[in-house]
Design an enzyme around this catalytic site. Structure first.
Site, short mmCIF file in Angstrom:
data_model
loop_
_atom_site.label_atom_id
_atom_site.label_comp_id
_atom_site.label_asym_id
_atom_site.label_seq_id
_atom_site.Cartn_x
_atom_site.Cartn_y
_atom_site.Cartn_z
N LYS A 49 0.84 -1.21 0.00
CA LYS A 49 0.00 0.00 0.00
C LYS A 49 0.87 1.25 0.00
O LYS A 49 2.06 1.20 0.32
CB LYS A 49 -0.91 0.01 1.23
CG LYS A 49 -0.17 0.12 2.56
CD LYS A 49 -1.13 0.13 3.72
CE LYS A 49 -0.37 0.25 5.05
NZ LYS A 49 -1.27 0.33 6.21
N ARG A 61 -10.76 1.06 14.10
CA ARG A 61 -10.65 1.91 12.92
C ARG A 61 -11.73 1.48 11.93
O ARG A 61 -12.75 2.14 11.78
CB ARG A 61 -9.26 1.80 12.29
CG ARG A 61 -8.13 2.31 13.17
CD ARG A 61 -6.82 2.44 12.40
NE ARG A 61 -6.49 1.21 11.68
CZ ARG A 61 -5.33 1.01 11.05
NH1 ARG A 61 -4.41 1.95 11.05
NH2 ARG A 61 -5.09 -0.12 10.42
N TYR A 98 20.69 27.34 12.73
CA TYR A 98 19.69 28.29 13.20
C TYR A 98 19.56 28.28 14.72
O TYR A 98 19.58 27.23 15.35
CB TYR A 98 18.31 27.96 12.60
CG TYR A 98 18.19 28.26 11.13
CD1 TYR A 98 18.22 29.57 10.66
CD2 TYR A 98 18.03 27.22 10.21
CE1 TYR A 98 18.09 29.84 9.30
CE2 TYR A 98 17.90 27.48 8.86
CZ TYR A 98 17.93 28.79 8.41
OH TYR A 98 17.82 29.05 7.07
N MET A 106 16.23 22.79 5.93
CA MET A 106 15.45 22.25 4.82
C MET A 106 16.27 21.33 3.91
O MET A 106 15.81 20.26 3.51
CB MET A 106 14.83 23.38 4.01
CG MET A 106 13.88 22.90 2.92
SD MET A 106 13.13 24.25 2.00
CE MET A 106 12.14 25.04 3.27
#
Length: 402
Positions: free
Chosen positions: A73, A172, A291, A339
């Site tokens: 999946k 679920r 940072y 990032m």
């Protein structure tokens, strides 16, 4: 590594040992797969289909039931469902589970027709014709889907295959035991349906001693008693390593195919996540990095900057909490992951062993993804599906196209 898997399936235990030894030997020669990567490529996901095949056969050997399926999946957890399924087909897998109809349609177009493809999301409105046309088997998760599938069976004038999902405690999807009892008591409740299997899903299989495992097992047994003779499926990857009473007829490994297990059985990491060093520089005691100035060096040293960040799935919660494998040894990630970059303390790595453009293993053989997930306060499959978003890939040992 070229392997004729199919001709060796009758001698799995001894052959698996040979496969394991070969895979480990190949990894010790790493990173040969990176030798052909273009110089401008800075971050790479290496997918080893031979390792996926090995892990599947090892799980199949461990399982005591008759069928070992594969869960592919969400594009095989982002690895690539078509490639994974084709490789597993080559080693004997004939049952695949996917999340939804679209995934089933794509997989059906790329794999031989003697395969069963099961759809976890069941029968949603206006999907009936697609399911039938592409020979997909829905997992019925509620009464609406059951009625929809039953009505369509009358429309096409033949029995339609289905799996019934029993909710044993996950809460679920699936039929509660009381609903299943009502279905079993109604002689016409399943008219037009060919029930291929009953299934449920364990909520706590990575924790063998968790009380919910046995609670779910008891509930599932009650459901199976209502449908004598119907095959049953309860275990996922981790569930295969629970006692045999959990096994039933069919196993559904997913994440375990990639070697992320908590058992003592030898598994091989099928994925390795690599990034290049793009810069190395000296730092002084008291200097901060990244940072926010959240990390300060306690000694004079050196920092390597790697071309991987949270954009590539290298999540920020790993900042200051994990290591990478670089130049034959571990080195600590320091400062916040940004990032596209992260910084590593390489003070203890000899200068002549490391240079700009060197490859660094962020996850794989030496840095297990399970440990990374724990370090980052995540889970293995979440981190896996983030890392597999990396655009640049190397595939090793893909199945030969016929």
């Amino acid at each position: 590594m070229t392997v004729n898997y199919v001709n060796t399936l009758n001698a799995i235990p001894s052959y698996l040992d040979k496969m394991y030894a070969q895979l480990i030997q190949d990894y010790r020669q790493s990173p040969p797969a990176l030798s052909g990567v273009s110089p401008q490529t800075l971050c790479v996901l290496e997918v080893n289909f031979n390792a996926i095949a090995y892990n599947y056969l090892r799980l199949k050997e461990q399982f005591t039931g008759s069928v070992c399926a594969a869960v592919v999946k969400s594009d095989a957890y982002g690895v690539g469902a078509v490639g994974v399924a084709q490789k597993l087909y080559a080693v004997g897998c004939r049952h695949f589970f996917v999340a939804n109809v679209d995934e089933g349609v794509e997989l059906r177009s790329c794999i031989p027709h003697d395969v069963d493809i099961f759809i976890f999301s069941g029968v949603l409105p206006n999907t009936e014709d697609i399911l039938v046309r592409h020979n997909l088997i829905p997992v019925l998760i509620n009464r609406d889907g059951l009625l929809r599938w039953q009505q369509f069976s009358h429309q096409v004038g033949r029995q339609l295959p289905a799996v019934i999902h029993v909710d044993t405690g996950m809460n679920r999807t699936g039929f509660a035991l009381c609903d299943l009892q009502r279905i079993a008591a109604d002689s016409g409740a399943l008219d037009g349906l060919d029930v291929k299997m009953l299934m449920s899903h364990l909520a706590c299989s990575p924790s063998p001693d968790h009380n919910l495992n046995y609670s779910q097992l008891g509930c599932f047994r009650e459901g199976c008693r209502l449908f004598p003779g119907v095959p049953a499926s309860l275990v996922n990857s981790e569930g295969i390593f629970l006692p045999q009473e959990f096994h039933f007829d069919c196993a559904r490994p997913g994440g375990g195919l990639y070697g992320f297990n908590s058992s003592n059985v030898d598994m091989v990491p099928a994925l390795r996540f690599w990034a290049r060093v793009i810069h190395i520089h000296a730092v002084q005691k008291g200097d901060s990095v990244g940072y926010g100035g959240s990390y300060r060096f306690q000694r004079n040293g050196r920092v390597a900057v790697l071309a991987a960040g949270y954009y590539h799935g290298w999540i920020r919660s790993l900042s200051n909490h994990t290591e990478v494998y670089i130049a034959g040894r571990k080195a600590r990630v320091v400062g916040p992951i940004s990032m596209d970059l992260c910084t590593v303390d390489v003070t203890d790595i000899p200068e002549n062993a490391l240079s700009a453009h060197s490859w660094v293993e962020l996850a794989g053989q030496h840095v297990p993804l399970r440990q990374l997930a724990k370090n980052g306060g995540s889970i293995t499959t979440e981190l896996l599906t983030l890392i597999t978003r990396t655009r640049n890939r190397i595939y090793v040992g893909a199945a030969e196209k016929k």
